[in-house]
Design a protein around this motif. Structure first.
Motif, PDB file in Angstrom:
ATOM      1  N   PHE A   1       1.099   8.473 -13.434  1.00  0.00           N
ATOM      2  CA  PHE A   1       1.401   7.768 -12.193  1.00  0.00           C
ATOM      3  C   PHE A   1       0.584   6.491 -12.168  1.00  0.00           C
ATOM      4  O   PHE A   1      -0.552   6.471 -12.616  1.00  0.00           O
ATOM      5  CB  PHE A   1       1.021   8.620 -10.969  1.00  0.00           C
ATOM      6  CG  PHE A   1       1.949   9.763 -10.728  1.00  0.00           C
ATOM      7  CD1 PHE A   1       2.907   9.691  -9.735  1.00  0.00           C
ATOM      8  CD2 PHE A   1       1.874  10.913 -11.487  1.00  0.00           C
ATOM      9  CE1 PHE A   1       3.771  10.751  -9.502  1.00  0.00           C
ATOM     10  CE2 PHE A   1       2.728  11.975 -11.268  1.00  0.00           C
ATOM     11  CZ  PHE A   1       3.678  11.891 -10.272  1.00  0.00           C
ATOM     12  N   ASP A   2       1.157   5.439 -11.636  1.00  0.00           N
ATOM     13  CA  ASP A   2       0.462   4.163 -11.496  1.00  0.00           C
ATOM     14  C   ASP A   2       0.426   3.825 -10.014  1.00  0.00           C
ATOM     15  O   ASP A   2       1.470   3.611  -9.391  1.00  0.00           O
ATOM     16  CB  ASP A   2       1.195   3.083 -12.286  1.00  0.00           C
ATOM     17  CG  ASP A   2       0.455   1.759 -12.314  1.00  0.00           C
ATOM     18  OD1 ASP A   2      -0.732   1.727 -11.921  1.00  0.00           O
ATOM     19  OD2 ASP A   2       1.065   0.758 -12.721  1.00  0.00           O
ATOM     20  N   ILE A   3      -0.778   3.801  -9.445  1.00  0.00           N
ATOM     21  CA  ILE A   3      -0.963   3.523  -8.022  1.00  0.00           C
ATOM     22  C   ILE A   3      -1.147   2.023  -7.838  1.00  0.00           C
ATOM     23  O   ILE A   3      -1.933   1.390  -8.549  1.00  0.00           O
ATOM     24  CB  ILE A   3      -2.197   4.270  -7.471  1.00  0.00           C
ATOM     25  CG1 ILE A   3      -2.026   5.770  -7.668  1.00  0.00           C
ATOM     26  CG2 ILE A   3      -2.427   3.929  -6.000  1.00  0.00           C
ATOM     27  CD1 ILE A   3      -3.272   6.586  -7.334  1.00  0.00           C
ATOM     28  N   TRP A   4      -0.430   1.436  -6.871  1.00  0.00           N
ATOM     29  CA  TRP A   4      -0.569   0.008  -6.597  1.00  0.00           C
ATOM     30  C   TRP A   4      -1.829  -0.245  -5.778  1.00  0.00           C
ATOM     31  O   TRP A   4      -2.129   0.465  -4.811  1.00  0.00           O
ATOM     32  CB  TRP A   4       0.644  -0.507  -5.820  1.00  0.00           C
ATOM     33  CG  TRP A   4       0.562  -1.982  -5.577  1.00  0.00           C
ATOM     34  CD1 TRP A   4       0.936  -2.964  -6.437  1.00  0.00           C
ATOM     35  CD2 TRP A   4       0.055  -2.639  -4.412  1.00  0.00           C
ATOM     36  NE1 TRP A   4       0.701  -4.194  -5.875  1.00  0.00           N
ATOM     37  CE2 TRP A   4       0.144  -4.022  -4.637  1.00  0.00           C
ATOM     38  CE3 TRP A   4      -0.481  -2.196  -3.211  1.00  0.00           C
ATOM     39  CZ2 TRP A   4      -0.258  -4.954  -3.702  1.00  0.00           C
ATOM     40  CZ3 TRP A   4      -0.882  -3.124  -2.290  1.00  0.00           C
ATOM     41  CH2 TRP A   4      -0.765  -4.481  -2.529  1.00  0.00           C
ATOM     42  N   PHE A   5      -2.595  -1.250  -6.176  1.00  0.00           N
ATOM     43  CA  PHE A   5      -3.770  -1.709  -5.436  1.00  0.00           C
ATOM     44  C   PHE A   5      -3.588  -3.173  -5.084  1.00  0.00           C
ATOM     45  O   PHE A   5      -2.947  -3.922  -5.823  1.00  0.00           O
ATOM     46  CB  PHE A   5      -5.045  -1.540  -6.281  1.00  0.00           C
ATOM     47  CG  PHE A   5      -5.467  -0.112  -6.445  1.00  0.00           C
ATOM     48  CD1 PHE A   5      -6.278   0.495  -5.511  1.00  0.00           C
ATOM     49  CD2 PHE A   5      -5.042   0.629  -7.535  1.00  0.00           C
ATOM     50  CE1 PHE A   5      -6.666   1.818  -5.655  1.00  0.00           C
ATOM     51  CE2 PHE A   5      -5.422   1.949  -7.693  1.00  0.00           C
ATOM     52  CZ  PHE A   5      -6.235   2.540  -6.747  1.00  0.00           C
ATOM     53  N   LYS A   6      -4.175  -3.593  -3.970  1.00  0.00           N
ATOM     54  CA  LYS A   6      -3.974  -4.959  -3.493  1.00  0.00           C
ATOM     55  C   LYS A   6      -4.667  -6.007  -4.356  1.00  0.00           C
ATOM     56  O   LYS A   6      -4.307  -7.166  -4.334  1.00  0.00           O
ATOM     57  CB  LYS A   6      -4.406  -5.113  -2.042  1.00  0.00           C
ATOM     58  CG  LYS A   6      -5.878  -4.918  -1.800  1.00  0.00           C
ATOM     59  CD  LYS A   6      -6.227  -5.074  -0.338  1.00  0.00           C
ATOM     60  CE  LYS A   6      -7.719  -4.811  -0.145  1.00  0.00           C
ATOM     61  NZ  LYS A   6      -8.113  -5.040   1.219  1.00  0.00           N
ATOM     62  N   ASP A   7      -5.680  -5.597  -5.125  1.00  0.00           N
ATOM     63  CA  ASP A   7      -6.328  -6.561  -6.013  1.00  0.00           C
ATOM     64  C   ASP A   7      -6.794  -5.869  -7.299  1.00  0.00           C
ATOM     65  O   ASP A   7      -6.926  -4.654  -7.356  1.00  0.00           O
ATOM     66  CB  ASP A   7      -7.504  -7.267  -5.313  1.00  0.00           C
ATOM     67  CG  ASP A   7      -8.556  -6.301  -4.804  1.00  0.00           C
ATOM     68  OD1 ASP A   7      -9.112  -5.532  -5.617  1.00  0.00           O
ATOM     69  OD2 ASP A   7      -8.830  -6.318  -3.591  1.00  0.00           O
TER      70      ASP A   7
ATOM     71  N   GLU B   1       0.846  -1.195   0.000  1.00  0.00           N
ATOM     72  CA  GLU B   1       0.000   0.000   0.000  1.00  0.00           C
ATOM     73  C   GLU B   1       0.875   1.236   0.000  1.00  0.00           C
ATOM     74  O   GLU B   1       1.917   1.270   0.662  1.00  0.00           O
ATOM     75  CB  GLU B   1      -0.890   0.033   1.256  1.00  0.00           C
ATOM     76  CG  GLU B   1      -1.960  -1.022   1.304  1.00  0.00           C
ATOM     77  CD  GLU B   1      -3.218  -0.617   0.567  1.00  0.00           C
ATOM     78  OE1 GLU B   1      -3.497   0.577   0.422  1.00  0.00           O
ATOM     79  OE2 GLU B   1      -3.922  -1.545   0.133  1.00  0.00           O
ATOM     80  N   GLY B   2       0.480   2.255  -0.736  1.00  0.00           N
ATOM     81  CA  GLY B   2       1.188   3.518  -0.711  1.00  0.00           C
ATOM     82  C   GLY B   2       2.307   3.659  -1.728  1.00  0.00           C
ATOM     83  O   GLY B   2       3.050   4.629  -1.689  1.00  0.00           O
ATOM     84  N   ILE B   3       2.403   2.696  -2.655  1.00  0.00           N
ATOM     85  CA  ILE B   3       3.448   2.733  -3.683  1.00  0.00           C
ATOM     86  C   ILE B   3       2.869   3.260  -4.989  1.00  0.00           C
ATOM     87  O   ILE B   3       1.769   2.879  -5.377  1.00  0.00           O
ATOM     88  CB  ILE B   3       4.012   1.318  -3.928  1.00  0.00           C
ATOM     89  CG1 ILE B   3       4.727   0.803  -2.703  1.00  0.00           C
ATOM     90  CG2 ILE B   3       4.895   1.256  -5.159  1.00  0.00           C
ATOM     91  CD1 ILE B   3       6.080   1.390  -2.482  1.00  0.00           C
ATOM     92  N   VAL B   4       3.620   4.113  -5.669  1.00  0.00           N
ATOM     93  CA  VAL B   4       3.261   4.544  -7.022  1.00  0.00           C
ATOM     94  C   VAL B   4       4.473   4.404  -7.926  1.00  0.00           C
ATOM     95  O   VAL B   4       5.613   4.371  -7.469  1.00  0.00           O
ATOM     96  CB  VAL B   4       2.747   6.001  -7.089  1.00  0.00           C
ATOM     97  CG1 VAL B   4       1.451   6.172  -6.346  1.00  0.00           C
ATOM     98  CG2 VAL B   4       3.783   6.986  -6.604  1.00  0.00           C
ATOM     99  N   ALA B   5       4.187   4.334  -9.215  1.00  0.00           N
ATOM    100  CA  ALA B   5       5.242   4.306 -10.223  1.00  0.00           C
ATOM    101  C   ALA B   5       5.172   5.600 -11.022  1.00  0.00           C
ATOM    102  O   ALA B   5       4.082   6.099 -11.312  1.00  0.00           O
ATOM    103  CB  ALA B   5       5.054   3.112 -11.148  1.00  0.00           C
ATOM    104  N   ASN B   6       6.344   6.142 -11.358  1.00  0.00           N
ATOM    105  CA  ASN B   6       6.444   7.348 -12.187  1.00  0.00           C
ATOM    106  C   ASN B   6       7.813   7.350 -12.836  1.00  0.00           C
ATOM    107  O   ASN B   6       8.782   6.890 -12.246  1.00  0.00           O
ATOM    108  CB  ASN B   6       6.241   8.606 -11.343  1.00  0.00           C
ATOM    109  CG  ASN B   6       6.354   9.870 -12.157  1.00  0.00           C
ATOM    110  OD1 ASN B   6       7.416  10.481 -12.206  1.00  0.00           O
ATOM    111  ND2 ASN B   6       5.273  10.249 -12.793  1.00  0.00           N
TER     112      ASN B   6
END
Length: 67
Positions: A44-50, A8-13
């Protein structure tokens, strides 16, 4: 890309350095990954658990505040 485990709380850029914190929709995220090179700095790409949560969030245009 930076050897971090997803969480949780990770993004890609592609343009911000590893560890930079950003605020999106009053949530704080940390840059810990990069995107495919075809995407520029504005994505930005936000990580989601599912997958379902990610699909429900969808693609949105949001203001990003670099902290």
């Amino acid at each position: 890309a930076y050897g971090q485990k997803v969480r949780e709380g990770i993004v890609a850029n592609n343009c911000l350095q590893q560890g930079v914190k950003v605020k999106i929709d009053n949530e704080i995220y940390e840059v810990q990954d990069v995107l495919n090179s075809r995407y520029g700095c504005e994505r930005f790409d936000i990580w989601f658990k599912d997958r379902e949560s990610a699909i429900n969030f969808g693609i949105r245009k949001r203001a990003i505040e670099v902290l």
